[in-house]
Enzyme design. Structure first.
Site, short mmCIF file in Angstrom:
data_model
loop_
_atom_site.label_atom_id
_atom_site.label_comp_id
_atom_site.label_asym_id
_atom_site.label_seq_id
_atom_site.Cartn_x
_atom_site.Cartn_y
_atom_site.Cartn_z
N CYS A 295 0.78 -1.23 0.00
CA CYS A 295 0.00 0.00 0.00
C CYS A 295 0.83 1.30 0.00
CB CYS A 295 -1.01 -0.01 1.13
SG CYS A 295 -0.57 -0.94 2.60
N ARG B 110 7.64 -11.24 4.96
CA ARG B 110 7.39 -11.01 6.38
C ARG B 110 8.17 -12.04 7.18
NH1 ARG B 110 0.79 -9.96 6.10
NH2 ARG B 110 0.94 -8.22 4.62
N GLN C 135 0.84 -11.13 -3.40
CA GLN C 135 -0.57 -10.83 -3.21
C GLN C 135 -1.23 -10.41 -4.52
OE1 GLN C 135 0.06 -7.70 -0.23
NE2 GLN C 135 -0.90 -8.99 1.30
N ASP D 231 -2.93 -7.88 -5.02
CA ASP D 231 -3.20 -6.67 -4.25
C ASP D 231 -3.65 -5.53 -5.15
OD1 ASP D 231 -3.39 -5.32 -1.91
OD2 ASP D 231 -1.25 -5.00 -1.63
N HIS E 192 -5.28 -1.22 -4.83
CA HIS E 192 -5.74 -0.08 -4.03
C HIS E 192 -6.52 0.85 -4.93
CE1 HIS E 192 -2.42 -1.77 -1.69
NE2 HIS E 192 -3.15 -1.39 -0.65
N LYS F 147 -13.45 -2.68 7.81
CA LYS F 147 -13.18 -3.60 6.70
C LYS F 147 -14.26 -4.67 6.64
CE LYS F 147 -10.13 -6.49 9.57
NZ LYS F 147 -8.81 -7.11 9.71
N HIS G 223 -8.24 -0.66 0.33
CA HIS G 223 -7.33 -1.80 0.18
C HIS G 223 -8.20 -3.00 -0.18
CE1 HIS G 223 -4.12 0.16 2.84
NE2 HIS G 223 -5.21 0.88 3.11
#
Length: 650
Positions: free
Chosen positions: A333, A362, A380, A382, A384, A466, A512
């Protein structure tokens, strides 16, 4: 004279204080027999809790989720009691309820083994048959310290010392055994009949590796024999479907000590991965996303500005580069905000949907790593979405439609999906009015689509609420995968702005969102969901064409070449082996379609067609089979184009 209001709105008046069990008996003997606990004005209490004022009451039985939790919590105590009966030197620490069961951590120098579990479980059954009364009593802090210190329970003493001064402490006693606990618990051990101890593991006291290593015993407990047996059968089925075993058998991937938590993808596994990625790329393009790519290694200062360094610093991989502190990105992000900030944005640019197959790292604890389900390096799906406040609801609706299409294509039943709205936590940023708007927008999006959803009060992120989307696999396990989060915080912290219709600079809201979560974990879920029998559109090898004898080799290779040119993933099996062996091996490899060519097929220009299930469809021309294969693929993927799914990577 307390007046008790029941869940159906009816009321019962009593001339003196009554317990929850007394109220249950006044309703009926059956309810009294089933009563495990009560919920008094929303608070879970023991069955012998005395009511002396007007309250609302619901009687909790084994058929209620709270009842099952009480059973499991009480069975954890039964485990601790049985363990100390057999091993008096073992100290008890904590024993919480977890999904499908419970565990209890013990401080015992020798530890426990599988033979010990059998003895402990037998003793638990004996104590359950004794039907010992379970009673709660309150102690002063000083009295509790004295009691547990005298018992040699140093871990309980440590817990008590951390409780506030002057607070009464709750202790539960069954027979001569007692434990520090808030409760509630079942009225007697006789209510605990359907349980099983599962395994032993190591665990650090308070989860800190610098503390003493304890022994953790896991167990499961249910309200009836049928439910326990169904759970154990489900575990057996899950063991058979374990993605780590299937990954090895199907030659998809492996792990090794030199790169803990990092995946080594083999050709078949990478084909699967790449096909999945190309599928998501096509879907995202169709939904108006623009794909980007951002660096994996970024100056630590960006993570400090975004707040990630403070909140997730221990889980980040950092290094020194020429005197500068750098970090491998744990998420995408902040980098997406940097792309948004390049150039002056207008309100006409919004919604702006930026997607990335972002490589993240991570520093997960080694004990938490679990095949593809929990890794240190992952990618991911992912994205945004930068929006105005007014666009939140419509974009969330659009995203949910997108998510539904994807889950449909992978065979997850729509009616089994679960939707949870997590609302504002105590520790948060932003005004109440901001939270009101964002929570309302998410709720309205779910209601507009007429979706059944559950609220999780206080479970939102510190920057916004969320919605989490969970799917159920073929053996009933629930996996949380998709999410959409409203973020009023990060764009402002990182200087993102756009110009509104009045020429004023405004801070966008950032959504997100993810559908798969991570490719690694989703592939692990898929492997277990379909037991490695991927639908034809996704399978690493869609078709194998096998020869019966060497003289058919040229014909087989010709058919393979034609299918490959048409965009299918096909292999030839020209080995000098019996055709029965070839078919068995390819079936075990989960290949969707097996085509066989013998002398007859060569003469007639056909192929004998066989499904993975073993069903024989007879002989047909290659063109006829190709139409059949296209129809099979189209059943699962609504936007299929064979060339899109060649399994190539970037």
């Amino acid at each position: 004279m307390p007046v008790i209001t029941l869940p159906d709105g009816s009321q019962r008046e009593f001339c003196e204080p009554v317990s929850v069990l007394d109220v249950a008996e006044s309703i009926g003997a059956g309810l009294a027999k089933a009563c495990l606990a009560g919920r008094v004005d929303g608070v879970l209490v023991d069955a012998d809790f005395v009511i002396n004022t007007d309250v609302g009451l619901s009687v909790v039985t084994a058929g209620d989720p709270e009842g099952l939790e009480v059973i499991r919590h009480s069975t954890a105590h039964l485990l601790a009691m049985a363990t100390q009966d057999l091993f008096p030197q073992a100290q008890v620490t904590i024993g919480p309820v977890i999904e499908d069961g419970f565990y209890y951590d013990f401080a015992y120098e020798r530890g426990f083994n599988t033979d010990d579990l059998a003895r402990i479980e037998q003793r638990m059954q004996e104590l359950a048959r004794q039907n010992l009364t379970v009673k709660r009593q309150l102690m002063s802090r000083a009295q509790a310290l004295e009691t547990f210190d005298a018992l040699g329970e140093s871990y309980k003493v440590e817990i008590i010392r951390e409780l506030p001064e002057g607070e009464d402490i709750s202790v539960y006693k069954q027979g001569d055994w007692q434990d520090l606990c808030r409760g509630p618990h079942v009225p007697s051990t006789g209510r605990l009949r359907f349980f099983k101890l599962m395994r032993v593991a190591g665990a650090y006291w308070r989860g800190d590796a610098s503390n003493t290593m304890l022994t953790r015993i896991y167990g499961t407990a249910w309200s009836d024999k049928k439910s326990l047996q169904a759970y154990l059968e489900r575990l057996q089925e899950a063991e058979k479907r374990d993605h780590r075993k299937l990954g090895k058998r199907l030659d998809l991937f492996h792990f090794q000590e030199e790169a803990p938590g990092m995946v080594f993808w083999h050709p078949a596994g990478w084909s699967l991965y790449s096909t999945l990625q190309q599928y998501m790329r096509n879907k995202q393009t169709a939904y108006g996303y623009q794909e980007i790519r951002t660096p994996a290694l970024v100056d630590l200062s960006l993570w400090e500005k975004s707040g990630h360094a403070e909140k997730f610093g221990d889980d980040m991989f950092t290094l020194d580069s020429g005197g500068k502190a750098m970090a491998l990105k744990p998420m995408n992000c902040p980098c997406h905000v940097q792309v948004f900030r390049q150039g002056l944005r207008s309100y006409k640019d919004l919604p702006l949907r930026l997607a990335e197959f972002g490589s993240c790292h991570r520093n997960e604890a080694s004990g938490a790593l679990h095949g593809l389900m929990r890794v240190r390096g992952f990618v991911q799906d992912d994205a945004h979405i930068f929006v105005t406040e007014e666009q939140i609801q419509s974009e969330v609706i659009r995203f949910i439609d997108f998510l539904h299409e994807v889950y449909d294509d992978f065979g997850f039943e729509r009616q089994s999906l679960m939707y949870k709205l997590s609302t504002r936590p105590d520790q948060r940023v932003g005004s109440d009015s901001m939270w009101d708007k964002s929570e309302k927008a998410l709720a309205l999006a779910l209601d507009t689509l007429e979706l059944p959803w559950q609220e999780l009060p206080g479970e939102g992120a510190f920057y916004g609420p969320k919605v989490e989307f969970s799917l159920k696999d073929s053996i009933g396990r629930v996996w949380q995968c998709g999410t959409v989060q409203v973020d009023f915080c990060m764009p402002g912290r990182l200087g993102a702005e756009y110009v509104d219709a009045q020429g004023e600079r405004q801070t966008p809201v950032m959504l997100h969102r993810a559908i798969l979560g991570s490719f690694e974990r989703f592939i692990g879920i898929l492997i277990e969901h379909c037991e490695g029998r991927f639908p034809a559109w996704l399978a690493p090898v869609q078709v194998v064409v096998a020869s019966i004898a060497e003289r058919q080799s040229a014909y087989v290779q010709e058919q393979v070449n034609k299918l490959q040119l048409a965009g299918f993933r096909v292999q030839a099996d020209l080995r000098n082996e019996k055709i029965g062996l070839k078919i068995r091996q390819r079936t075990l490899e989960r290949v969707p379609w097996i085509l066989v060519a013998g002398d007859k097929e060569v003469q007639t220009g056909t192929l004998a067609v066989r499904e993975r299930s073993g069903e024989k469809l007879g002989s047909m021309t290659l063109e006829a089979f190709q139409r059949l294969l296209e129809a099979d693929i189209a059943r699962f993927s609504r936007q299929w184009n064979p060339v899109d799914f060649l399994g190539t990577s970037e």
